[in-house]
Structure formats: C-alpha cells, structure tokens
Design an enzyme around this catalytic site. Structure first.
Site, PDB file in Angstrom:
ATOM      1  N   LYS A 101      -6.025   5.110   7.821  1.00 42.74           N
ATOM      2  CA  LYS A 101      -4.830   5.797   7.320  1.00 42.74           C
ATOM      3  C   LYS A 101      -5.107   7.295   7.202  1.00 42.74           C
ATOM      4  O   LYS A 101      -4.297   8.133   7.635  1.00 42.74           O
ATOM      5  CB  LYS A 101      -4.422   5.211   5.968  1.00 42.74           C
ATOM      6  CG  LYS A 101      -3.756   3.843   6.118  1.00 42.74           C
ATOM      7  CD  LYS A 101      -3.494   3.204   4.786  1.00 42.74           C
ATOM      8  CE  LYS A 101      -2.745   1.880   4.969  1.00 42.74           C
ATOM      9  NZ  LYS A 101      -2.611   1.131   3.754  1.00 42.74           N
ATOM     10  N   SER A 146       0.817  -1.214   0.000  1.00 47.10           N
ATOM     11  CA  SER A 146       0.000   0.000   0.000  1.00 47.10           C
ATOM     12  C   SER A 146       0.856   1.271   0.000  1.00 47.10           C
ATOM     13  O   SER A 146       0.322   2.364  -0.184  1.00 47.10           O
ATOM     14  CB  SER A 146      -0.935   0.016   1.208  1.00 47.10           C
ATOM     15  OG  SER A 146      -0.196   0.189   2.392  1.00 47.10           O
TER      16      SER A 146
END
Lengths: 815, 235
Positions: free
Chosen positions: A709, A666
């Site tokens: 996030k 990611s």
C-alpha cells in the site's frame, strides 16, 4: 479509565513525527553475519521452525493404533513433502519388509480369486514354480499317457471290452445261424432274417417255404429277437464299465504323475499352509482335467519351448503377484501422485474375446493401498478429493482395515461384463495426506469420519520469529539450498538480501518465511543473474535483480493502473486540500504478485437519523467486513460526539471510480477521516494517503499489505514528482511489518516522502486537516476550533435541525 | 505327391451299414490328398438289408435301449438314405479343406470282399470296421506304426510294399508267403502269425495285399476290428 476519559484521551492529541528511514525496513546487516559466503556454512541439523510439525509427525509415524493416520497441513512450498518423505523413509528403513501378496484362482468359485500372503520374495518364487509346474505337468502327463505301461493297460481294457462284445454278438450270430437266421447290421441297430446257404431269403422265397417251416423260422426269430434285446440292453452297462475302467486307469496314471511333480513343491512350501492348500486344489484340478492338459502336450508340436507355450494356456494355475518385495529393504513408502479410484484400490482389467469383455484373476492389478501395505502411503489431499470416489474408497479401506479390489463400473452397476470379487486383503498401513489448512478444516467440519481416521495433524509453520539465532540458522538453510541446487555460493550481502526478502514475503520485518519453494526459486534466479555476469559468487545485486525481474514480469497490470492515474483517467490528487475527500489505499492481488493502488474516498453528510450509508454495500460491491467497518464509524460518531442527543446525521461513503468488489476494513480510518472532514467542513491534505482500520473508540488497528500500500502510493507520487509533502499514514501497530523497498526508504531519507504511524484517528485527522484534534472539557465539549470541536458543533446543529423538523410535524421526522 | 512314388488314380473307401467311421474317412482323405487321387466311397451291403426289410415280419432292434420297430422296404430305404447323408457330411468336412475330389456310391455287393481281390491298377482300398458297442477307446498315441504285410510272391504284395514305404519309410515289414492265386502255396498259419505280431505292434495302419486279405478275410476281419487300426488293401 472512565468512558468519558477514554472519549477524550487518545494516545496523543498532537500529530506524530514521520518515521525515521531506519524504521521503514528491518534490514539484515551483512556485517552482522559471521561468514563471507555460504560455502563456509555447515548444513543445518534438523528442520528450521517446524518443531511442532516434527513432533506431530514423529508421534503419528510411531503410533501403531488404528486411526492415527496423518494429515500434514500447511501451504505449498513449505517443504512438507520433502520432510515427510525423509521422515517416512527413515522410519520405514527400520521396519520389517512386509509380505508379498498374490492372487490365485479359486477352483470352486473362479469369480472369487483367493489372496495369498507370502513372506517377502516368495511370491515371485511361487509364480515361477507354478509356471514351471504347468510346463512340466503338460510334458509329464503327455509322456505318461504315451508310455508303454499305460498303453498296455489301456489296450487290455479295450481288448477285454471288445472281446466281450464280440463274444456276445458272435454267440448270438452262431445261435441264429444254427436256426437258419442271419444277424444283420442296420444303420440303426440289428435285424434278423432267414437265410439259406449264406443268402438272405427275400419275401417271395420265404413265402414259398412250407408253412410249418415259416412258423418255425418266425418263432426262432422271435426268440432270437428277445436274446438280441437282452444283449443290447447290456450295452449301456458295458459302456459305463468301459468308461469307468479307463477313467480309473487315467486317474491312477495322472495321480502318480502329478505326485511326482508336486512332491518337491510340497516339500518347498511345507511351512506355508495357505500355499499347501492352494497346491492341493491345483493338484485336484489337474487330476480332473488331465486329459485336456495332456492333449496340450501332444498338440503343442515343436518350437523353442512347446510345453511353455501350452502352459500359457493354463492361466488358472498361474500366480498373479500383486506385490513383490523381493528387492525391498524395510517397509514401503509409496507416493501416489495420481490417486484415482483405480490407482488407489487397484483394478480388474478385461480382455476382448470374440467381442466380449472377459477377465480372470491374472488381470487384477495392484493399487497404491496394497503396494504401501505394511508401510506408508503418501497422497496429496487435494488430488485425492478431486477424483470421484477415491476419498470414499480410502476411508472404506481404512475403516475396514482391508482392501477390496472392486471395479468402479461394477460398484456403480454401469457395466454388465464378467467381473471378479477378489478376496479382500487385510491392510496395515499408515496414510499420510498432505494438504492445505483450508482443506483440513473443511474436512474436519463436514466429514465426521475424517477426525476418526486422521487423528494426527502435523501443522507446518509458515514463518518463524526473526532474531539473531534464527537468522543464523536461516543463512545455513540458504547454504543447504544453494549446495543442493548446485548453485554458486552466496556472499553475505546476498544472504542478507535474501533474508530481507524472506521477511518481506511474510509481510513482517520481525519474522522469516519458511516457504522453501519461494526461497529455492529466489536463489536459483539470483544464481542465474550471477551467471549472466560471469560472477563466481552471488551478491546482493544479483538477488536484487532477481527480485526486480520477478516483479517486472508480473507488473503489467500495475503499470496500467498507475498509468491511468498518471493520465488522470483514474482521478487521484496528491497535492492541495479537499473537504470530505481522502486517499485510501487498496491492494490488488494477482496470484504471486500484489501491488497497492490509491483510491479516492469521499463522504457526504446531511440531516438524518444517524445512518452512515456504505454505497459499496448498497450496490452489493462491498463485502461484510467492509460494511462492518462503515457501521463502526456511525457508532464512533455517536459515542464520541452525541451522547446527550440523537445522532442526527445521514452520511454516505464511497470509493470513487471503484467498479469491483471491495472487502476488508483497512479503509475505515480513511473513511472516518473523510467523514470528519465533511462534518467539520475541514479540507484535508491530498498529499497524504491513509490506511488502517478503526475501532468504535477511534483506535487505529493493523492491516495487511502495508508495504504494498505504501509503495503503491509512493509510485503514484513519484510519477508526479515527490516534493516532501507526500506520505502515508499507517497504523502504529503495523510498524514491525514495514519492509519497504529501497527507493522508498531512500526518498524518506532525503525527506521527500514520509510515513506516519498513528494510534488514534485523532492523530490522522490532525495530520490530514492541519487542525488539532483537541481535548474535551469535563462536560465533553471540544474546543471550538479543534477538528473534533467543529464536528461536535455540526452534529449539534443537525440535532437541533432535526428537533425543529420534528416539531413542525413532519411525517418523516426521525427517519 | 513326390517323384518316384506309386501313381494312384483313386482311393476306394468301403463303409458298411454301421455308418461313417471318422477315423477311416480321415485316413482315406489323407491318402487321396497324399497321392493326388480321387476318393470313391462305397456304402455296401445294400442288397441284403433290402431283402430282409421286405419280409413281412421284419423288424429292427435299435441299439438305443433295444427298442424294436417294424421294418419295410420304404423304412429301410429312408434309413439308408439318411446314413448316406451322414457319410456325405462327414466326407465333405474332411475332404473340403484339402480339396480332394470325392464321390459316394451305394453298392449292393454281397461278395464285396472277393471283388476287392480283383486287381485294379492305380487303386487302393480302405476298409473300416464297425465301432465297438462298448465305446471302449483304443489308447491314443502318435507313435503307432504302419505295418506292411509283405507278400513278395505277388504283384499286389510288391505294390503294398511300395505304398507302405511311400507312406512311412520306416514302416514295419512283416513277410508272409503264399497267395490266394496259388492255393498250393497257401500257408494256413500265416494269418495267425500275422495277428500275433500285430497284437504286439498295435499298428495305426495295416497295409495288405488285397488278394491275401480276401483269402483270409473271415479270420482277419474281426481281429483287425479289435485292433482298431486302418486297413489299407492294395490290389
């Protein structure tokens, strides 16, 4: 589309606009719910979102053939056990009550008790009858042998024997007396001696007799000795005859007495041949041991129930009812919560007698398999596999369709105590294992028998597509949970907030979690907060408080991490510009709670042979997927910028101040941006963080934990002061997953925090650097001042340097 | 012992060479314990056997398959000592738990039945019978009665009655008349009538005046042996 076109045709070469606040969360609108509170909602018919699992369960439960046992897979909290239990009980209610099972003594081989199958309820009946029989037989035998009738006959035998004995010895004694000889009893037998007038002659007196008379006496004694010897020789035969006659009499009396006692039992169990055979063997054993049994009746003395006390000593005639269905209706549904080998198979217990462990058939205890026989057995697969030998035992039982109660110590030969080999019991049951998916696939992969024995997989869905229809159904599920939990009604604002949280739970704004465990906990906690406010209904604020409180309870480490960033111990810059440095985002998962953490990613670039070094990988902190992401970067650079020349780059990438394992791809978009910045010598905005993975063509792909996030970076920026420049670049394909916190959305609404959704790394690069990505001309040359143009120029320069270096004959050229 | 019961000093148990009779020993021990008396056991017929064994051609036919072995005084002595040891062991096992004082005497009384007729105050005699060769057992039972032969004419008859009722208040009483002390009053048919009655009653124990038993011993002994009952003689 040609390869060349693709290289130069990102989805958009211009930087995208930030997402609107409404796009940051798929919030449920309370006004869209057509009720005021959950008290108005009816129960939901059926089960929400588990149609596939229900179909499989229905098939598995109804399928009568071997091997169609079920494995119910899914994660904990989906309500698998509740649903399976409900379905099993519904199915069981319509089935016949199975047989009772008993163990009885095998009189020919006591170490191999016999299994008796009886119609439901008749096991206990037989047990009581046998207990009563033992008591009655003891009393009846004792009475029969004390009766006048028996005694008269026994006396007659005794007298006849005695009389024959007396007559035989009396005749010999008389014969001896006529010859002047006395028959004397000695400690070991008899002796013959001369007598006169009833007195035994001693040696001296005998010596004084005339020789002729002495000889006559000796001759008479010799003759009498022979008679005596013949008489004594007959004694064993007399003894045998006496024993035999007494035995015959005893057998006759015992047999008649037992017949009277057994008559009713034979009539009562005439329809059960197995029981009749058992009664035959009991009768035979009683007959053989009648003397011992009647002595129990004679010795038992007084007491409240002397025959009963004595009968308890006659354990061999008892019936050990292993499974009693006298009070059952329908087939059994048995849930074994602790599936140890013994709890599953049963066990043979021992008692201590004079320091020795002994056992008999009455000490055989039932296990779950036999209790569930004829019905369903529900077991947690993980519990089962955790107990040694339990899985093997279950498979053995299912494979053989029979249960052998075998003690573990005997099976492993670790104990040499007396033990039993009970007759196996035929099994006809359906086993339902409940477990996680990982366990199901592990068993499929590594246990060849698993697929043969558990043919039906009931796979529970983790979530359901979110639309108006399912939202309405979900509200009814909330209402059912509220009612079954005895909670206050939830008003529609609370329901809407719960629905939002259900979407957030699965990290997808377009889906709803089907984890009933999570839902029940949230409802209970919200109800608690409503109770604290003395509210009659639960509203959105109570749900919000429950969510916040839950996060607060678990966020100690998150606060530590954020404090370290705020104090500059963990270096994260959220303003200014830096070359070859970008804020990536990682997620730390702590059981039920996850949070995002910004991480500074830096890159270096120099002359080399086209390798991008992943420092995390070099020190074995990076996982395989992370390394894959990094390798994609060099492939991307080579494909996009160095088609006509070797990629003459040596680059390094690292997560600064990261000292733990790094896994996942990611961060590959962020890593690529840092690398492009290093090559182009283009400073990047530190106010933006980047997350997303890239493919070899620079397309940005969805990643997990998107909400955590974004919120992680938001928290760090908010702590330092939001100025409107901060934000996060996320993959556009993650837009459906956005379910951000209200404070993040509020900040976005006020223009103090921005979320950019990008499809291609060019868009991210442009946002970060402020430079346009550019568009290549037909020859593949990028505009000089575009970000990609500067990258291309730097790579061309490196290629030239490499060529020059090789021309000078460096032995390491090309490495 | 309970109040107003006959005071006994000793229970005399007579055993012959046939060996220890467990039932007779057990009965004698119970009696001694019941009346807090000493148990004196006599192993009789020593003299006859000693004389027989000293004969030059003396031999014994064993009850074990009719085997013959030579006898002499030493062999007979060892055999009797062995028998005495077996008797001691049996009495120890029976008397030990109830703490009865006991002794064993080797008595060489050829005329012991007559001797028993001599009144000895405070004593009881228990006679045992040699077991039947056939091993035929008497039918067991708990309700076998005590039968007391009552001879009101003699003091031993009165004593027998007291002992019997002390042992069992519901003891069956069988009156007889005449005693050895008064031959003129002897009833020759008395023993037959008694035995016929005992055949019907099949008692566990028969209590007899010792003088009456001595007078009719030859007729009573084999019949009582066949009945397999304990015989208690009261002097």
């Amino acid at each position: 589309m040609s390869d060349q076109q693709h290289r130069g045709d990102p989805s958009s070469s211009t930087p995208p606009e930030p997402l609107t606040p409404d796009a940051l969360s798929h919030a449920c609108d309370p006004d869209g719910l057509d009720f005021e509170h959950t008290g108005e909602l009816a129960d939901l018919d059926g089960v929400l979102g588990q149609e596939r699992a229900l179909e499989a369960l229905s098939f598995g439960i109804g399928m009568p053939h071997d091997g169609f046992n079920l494995f119910v897979l899914g994660s904990t909290g989906l309500g698998r056990r509740t649903l399976v239990n409900r379905l099993l009980r519904q199915a069981a209610a319509g089935r016949d009550v199975p047989s009772d099972w008993c163990y009885v003594n095998d009189f020919d081989a006591p170490h191999r008790p016999k299994a008796l199958r009886l119609p439901p309820g008749r096991g206990q009946e037989l047990r009581r009858d046998m207990q009563q029989l033992a008591e009655d037989v003891i009393t009846a035998l004792a009475a029969a042998f004390q009766s006048d009738a028996y005694r008269t006959q026994a006396q007659q035998i005794h007298d006849e024997m005695q009389q024959r004995d007396e007559e035989a010895f009396g005749a010999l004694r008389e014969k001896a007396e006529t010859r002047g000889v006395a028959l004397l009893r000695t400690p070991g037998g008899y002796t013959l001696a001369p007598s006169r007038d009833g007195e035994i002659l001693d040696a001296e007196e005998f010596g004084k007799l005339p020789k002729k008379e002495q000889k006559a006496i000796e001759s008479a004694i010799d003759e009498l000795k022979e008679d005596l010897r013949q008489l004594v020789a007959q004694i064993p035969r007399w003894q045998r005859e006496a024993r035999e006659r007494h035995k015959q009499l005893d057998l006759q009396v015992s047999g008649t007495t037992l017949d009277q006692q057994f008559e009713e039992l034979y009539r009562k169990y005439h329809d059960l041949p197995q029981v009749l055979r058992f009664l035959d063997s009991v009768r035979q054993d009683l007959l053989e041991n009648a003397e011992q049994i009647r002595s129990l009746g004679e010795d038992s003395g007084s007491g409240p129930n002397p025959a009963g006390q004595a009968a308890r000593q006659l354990t061999r005639y008892q019936v050990n009812v292993l499974v009693d269905h006298s009070r059952s209706s329908g087939a059994p549904v048995f849930h074994e919560d602790n599936p140890t080998y013994q709890n599953l198979v049963g066990r043979v217990e021992h008692t201590v007698e004079q320091g020795t462990l002994v056992t008999d058939f009455t000490l055989i205890k039932a296990g779950a398999l036999v209790r569930a026989n004829g019905g369903f057995l529900l077991i947690e697969a993980e519990h089962l596999l955790r107990h040694p030998f339990a899985w093997e035992a279950l498979k053995r039982a299912l494979r053989g369709r029979e249960l052998r109660v075998e003690s573990l110590e005997t099976m492993l030969s670790i104990a040499s105590t007396t033990t039993l080999e009970p007759e196996p019991i035929p099994l006809d049951l359906k086993v339902v294992l409940v477990g996680g998916r990982w366990l199901y696939y592990l068993l499929q992969r590594y246990d060849p028998e698993f697929a043969r024995l558990f043919k039906v997989a009931a796979d529970f869905s983790e979530d359901i597509h979110r639309d108006e229809h399912t939202t309405g159904h979900f509200a009814r599920v909330i209402a059912m949970q509220q009612r079954s939990g005895g909670l206050r009604p939830f008003d529609r604002t609370a329901v809407a907030r719960v629905i939002d949280q259900a979407a957030r739970y699965v990290e997808d704004g377009e889906r709803l979690s089907l984890h009933m465990g999570f839902l029940a906990d949230l409802l209970r906690e919200a109800d608690y907060h409503a109770g604290q406010d003395d509210a009659s209904r639960v509203d959105a604020s109570h749900v919000e408080r429950a969510i916040d409180a839950g996060i607060r309870r678990l966020s100690r480490i998150r606060e530590q991490v954020h404090e370290a960033i705020r104090r500059g111990i963990q270096r994260i810059e959220v303003e200014g510009k830096r070359v070859a440095q970008v804020n990536g985002l990682s997620v730390i998962s702590l059981g039920e709670f996850s949070f995002g953490r910004p991480v500074r990613i830096t890159a270096t670039a120099r002359l080399g042979s086209g390798k991008v070094i992943d420092i995390e990988r070099e020190v074995e902190l990076g996982g395989a997927i992370h390394s894959k992401g990094v390798l994609i970067l060099s492939s991307y650079l080579g494909w996009r910028f160095s088609t006509g020349q070797p990629l003459s780059l040596a680059a390094s990438l690292t997560f600064e101040q990261s000292y733990g394992p790094v896994e996942g791809d990611s961060a590959s978009a962020a890593e690529l941006c840092a690398l492009l910045s290093a090559l182009a010598d283009a400073p990047l905005h530190q106010s933006l963080a980047v997350t997303g993975s890239v493919d070899q063509h620079g397309l940005v792909q969805a990643i997990g934990g998107i909400n955590e996030k974004i919120e992680g970076f938001f928290d760090v920026c908010a702590a330092r002061g939001l100025d409107g420049s901060q934000g996060v670049i996320v993959p556009a394909s993650n837009r459906p997953h956005l379910m951000l916190r209200r404070d993040v959305i509020e900040a976005a609404r006020k223009g103090r925090f921005r979320i950019f959704a990008v499809n291609h790394v060019d868009e991210a690069g442009a946002l970060l650097s402020g430079l346009p990505a550019g568009k290549p001309d037909p020859e593949g040359h990028w505009p000089e001042q575009s970000l990609n143009g500067r990258v291309q120029a730097r790579l061309a320069e490196l290629a030239r340097q490499r060529q020059a270096y090789a021309d000078r004959g460096s032995p390491h050229a090309g490495e | 012992m309970q109040a107003n019961e006959p005071a006994l000093r000793r229970v005399l148990l007579a055993l012959d060479a046939a060996g220890p009779s467990p039932s007779a020993i057990s009965f004698a021990v119970k009696l001694a314990a019941r009346f807090d008396a000493d148990l004196d056991t006599m192993l009789l017929t020593q003299a006859e056997l000693a004389r027989a064994a000293a004969l030059p051609f003396a031999s014994e036919i064993s009850l074990l398959a009719g085997l013959e072995r030579r006898l002499d005084s030493a062999v007979m002595q060892r055999s009797l000592e062995s028998l005495a040891q077996r008797v001691r062991t049996t009495i120890t096992e029976a008397a030990g738990p109830v703490r009865v004082r006991w002794s064993l005497h080797l008595a060489a009384w050829p005329d012991w039945e007559q001797r028993l007729a001599v009144p000895t105050a405070g004593s009881l005699f228990v006679l045992s019978h040699p077991p039947a060769h056939t091993g035929s057992r008497y039918p067991p039972g708990q309700d076998r009665a005590i039968v007391c032969v009552v001879d009101h004419d003699t003091s031993s008859g009165q004593a027998a009655l007291e002992i019997a009722t002390a042992l069992d208040p519901e003891a069956t009483l069988v009156p007889v008349t005449g005693s050895a002390v008064d031959p003129g009053a002897r009833d020759d048919r008395g023993p037959d009538r008694l035995l016929a009655r005992l055949e019907r009653l099949r008692p566990a124990t028969v209590v007899l005046p010792s003088s009456w038993y001595a007078a009719h011993a030859s007729r009573l002994r084999p019949a009582l042996a066949r009945l397999d009952c304990n015989l208690l003689l009261v002097p």
